[in-house]
Design an enzyme around this catalytic site. Structure first.
Site, PDB file in Angstrom:
ATOM      1  N   MET A  30       0.772  -1.065  -0.038  1.00  0.00           N
ATOM      2  CA  MET A  30      -0.023   0.011   0.058  1.00  0.00           C
ATOM      3  C   MET A  30       0.963   1.430  -0.182  1.00  0.00           C
ATOM      4  O   MET A  30       0.376   2.195   0.398  1.00  0.00           O
ATOM      5  CB  MET A  30      -0.861   0.025   1.279  1.00  0.00           C
ATOM      6  CG  MET A  30      -1.955  -1.169   1.095  1.00  0.00           C
ATOM      7  SD  MET A  30      -3.532  -0.682   2.022  1.00  0.00           S
ATOM      8  CE  MET A  30      -2.902  -0.404   3.561  1.00  0.00           C
ATOM      9  N   GLY A  31       2.123   1.128  -0.317  1.00  0.00           N
ATOM     10  CA  GLY A  31       2.931   2.271  -0.598  1.00  0.00           C
ATOM     11  C   GLY A  31       3.520   2.730   0.744  1.00  0.00           C
ATOM     12  O   GLY A  31       3.630   1.944   1.868  1.00  0.00           O
ATOM     13  N   HIS A  34       8.952   0.935   3.258  1.00  0.00           N
ATOM     14  CA  HIS A  34       9.967   0.943   4.273  1.00  0.00           C
ATOM     15  C   HIS A  34      10.817  -0.449   3.931  1.00  0.00           C
ATOM     16  O   HIS A  34      10.618  -1.071   2.943  1.00  0.00           O
ATOM     17  CB  HIS A  34       9.398   0.786   5.695  1.00  0.00           C
ATOM     18  CG  HIS A  34       8.405  -0.160   5.927  1.00  0.00           C
ATOM     19  ND1 HIS A  34       8.671  -1.508   5.703  1.00  0.00           N
ATOM     20  CD2 HIS A  34       7.274  -0.067   6.217  1.00  0.00           C
ATOM     21  CE1 HIS A  34       7.546  -2.178   5.959  1.00  0.00           C
ATOM     22  NE2 HIS A  34       6.577  -1.291   6.141  1.00  0.00           N
ATOM     23  N   HIS A  37       9.350  -3.609   3.158  1.00  0.00           N
ATOM     24  CA  HIS A  37       8.693  -3.917   1.527  1.00  0.00           C
ATOM     25  C   HIS A  37       9.991  -4.258   0.850  1.00  0.00           C
ATOM     26  O   HIS A  37       9.991  -5.138  -0.256  1.00  0.00           O
ATOM     27  CB  HIS A  37       8.179  -2.729   1.020  1.00  0.00           C
ATOM     28  CG  HIS A  37       7.010  -2.291   2.053  1.00  0.00           C
ATOM     29  ND1 HIS A  37       6.808  -1.134   2.408  1.00  0.00           N
ATOM     30  CD2 HIS A  37       5.842  -2.825   2.064  1.00  0.00           C
ATOM     31  CE1 HIS A  37       5.818  -0.995   3.047  1.00  0.00           C
ATOM     32  NE2 HIS A  37       5.070  -2.249   2.776  1.00  0.00           N
ATOM     33  N   GLN A  61     -10.411  -2.720   2.984  1.00  0.00           N
ATOM     34  CA  GLN A  61      -9.689  -3.313   4.042  1.00  0.00           C
ATOM     35  C   GLN A  61      -9.819  -2.178   5.184  1.00  0.00           C
ATOM     36  O   GLN A  61      -9.411  -2.416   6.255  1.00  0.00           O
ATOM     37  CB  GLN A  61      -8.329  -3.839   3.965  1.00  0.00           C
ATOM     38  CG  GLN A  61      -7.148  -2.700   3.750  1.00  0.00           C
ATOM     39  CD  GLN A  61      -5.980  -3.404   3.007  1.00  0.00           C
ATOM     40  OE1 GLN A  61      -6.126  -3.960   1.970  1.00  0.00           O
ATOM     41  NE2 GLN A  61      -4.965  -3.564   3.974  1.00  0.00           N
ATOM     42  N   ASP A 150       3.125  -9.438   9.259  1.00  0.00           N
ATOM     43  CA  ASP A 150       1.686  -9.642   9.467  1.00  0.00           C
ATOM     44  C   ASP A 150       1.291 -11.075   9.067  1.00  0.00           C
ATOM     45  O   ASP A 150       0.892 -11.412   8.186  1.00  0.00           O
ATOM     46  CB  ASP A 150       1.032  -8.752   8.501  1.00  0.00           C
ATOM     47  CG  ASP A 150      -0.520  -8.703   8.925  1.00  0.00           C
ATOM     48  OD1 ASP A 150      -0.924  -9.578   9.455  1.00  0.00           O
ATOM     49  OD2 ASP A 150      -1.192  -7.792   8.372  1.00  0.00           O
ATOM     50  N   SER A 186       6.984   1.575  10.824  1.00  0.00           N
ATOM     51  CA  SER A 186       6.872   2.941  10.551  1.00  0.00           C
ATOM     52  C   SER A 186       6.287   3.433  11.930  1.00  0.00           C
ATOM     53  O   SER A 186       6.391   4.570  12.223  1.00  0.00           O
ATOM     54  CB  SER A 186       5.894   3.178   9.562  1.00  0.00           C
ATOM     55  OG  SER A 186       4.615   2.743   9.782  1.00  0.00           O
TER      56      SER A 186
END
Length: 289
Positions: A30-31, A34, A37, A61, A150, A186
């Site tokens: 989702m951009g 960090h 990713h 979501q 996650d 983050s």
């Protein structure tokens, strides 16, 4: 790196590349990228010929009280990071491209969502499963990479792929951590100085718990949960949301410790909620998460 905004163009491009015998690795995000990713990108590049990253903030979501409009976005920064780390195709669709009209059918996840973080976010994983299914249809990847930070999302997607007999292999990637063991997030910047100093105790406690489980000190899940909670309460000031042991990836109740296991925790601090977990096969450590 090329940027593509339309599903039809993405499909045509990747279809032509696959005809050349190239394999496709997919990193959905989702951009607001960090290091977690970018670790997924690294793994994709190691295992496939073409690395595709999607950046799409999925409205399905977001639940009540979760502000979709306030989700952090920085496309220029994300594009620079993606290109610098070797992404071949950046798929950046507008919301109207992904959802040109009201959805006539969406996915409902029946199992594995009423526990862990899903317990307080009803409908969240329905939205995750629906958008990932749409993205898989657009990209048609050979491999898709998801971070174990996650773990519940990984479990839901792995089971969805199995349920629908999809020709994509879901590759879980170990949690990216700070030097002191704290899972990168983050949200970590929202910790106070003292909270940040003690937060690595979460990972330390998880590792100790798994070591004890593997040595046979605990036979049952409730023993492992109880020991972990007790240690955390002594080591950290944050409020424990949950300490849970389940079968993985089914996320079903596990009485006796056996097979594939997940030990997961969530902790509330003053300005952040931290999650962490460890997965292992009871009787044989499969590597760090």
């Amino acid at each position: 790196m090329i940027e593509i905004n339309r599903i039809s163009e993405l499909k045509d491009y990747l279809k032509s590349e696959k005809k050349k015998g190239k394999t496709v690795g997919f990193v959905p995000t989702m951009g607001f990228l960090h290091e977690g990713h970018l670790k997924l990108v690294e793994k994709a590049k190691e295992g496939t010929d073409i690395t595709v990253m999607s950046i799409f903030v999925n409205p399905l979501q977001f639940g009540e009280g979760e502000d979709f409009e306030d989700y952090p976005r920085d496309h220029d920064r994300d594009k620079r990071l993606a290109e610098a780390h070797g992404v071949d195709v950046l798929f950046y669709p507008h919301i109207s491209e992904m959802y040109p009209g009201p959805m006539s059918a969406t996915l409902t996840v029946h199992e594995g969502t009423e526990v862990l973080c899903g317990a307080s976010r009803p409908g969240h994983f329905d939205g995750v499963a629906t958008v990932v299914m749409k993205l898989f249809q657009a990209v048609n990847p050979d491999y898709a990479y998801f971070g174990m930070k996650d773990a519940q999302q990984v479990a839901v997607i792995k089971r969805m792929v199995s349920d629908y007999h999809m020709d994509v292999r879901v590759v879980p990637v170990d949690i990216v951590r700070e030097e002191d063991g704290l899972a990168k997030s983050s949200r970590n910047v929202n910790l106070t100085e003292s909270e940040r100093e003690e937060a690595p105790q979460i990972y330390k406690t998880l590792k100790e718990a798994v070591t004890k489980a593997l040595s046979g000190e605990f036979q049952f899940s409730h023993e492992l949960e109880s020991w972990t909670r007790s240690k955390l309460e002594k080591r950290i000031s944050g409020k424990i949301d949950y300490v849970s042991v389940y079968r993985f990836p089914e996320l079903t109740t596990l009485s006796r410790l056996e097979g594939d296991v997940i030990l997961a925790v969530a902790v509330f601090y003053s300005g952040a909620r931290l999650i962490d977990n460890q997965t292992w096969r009871q009787g044989e450590m499969e590597g760090e998460n």
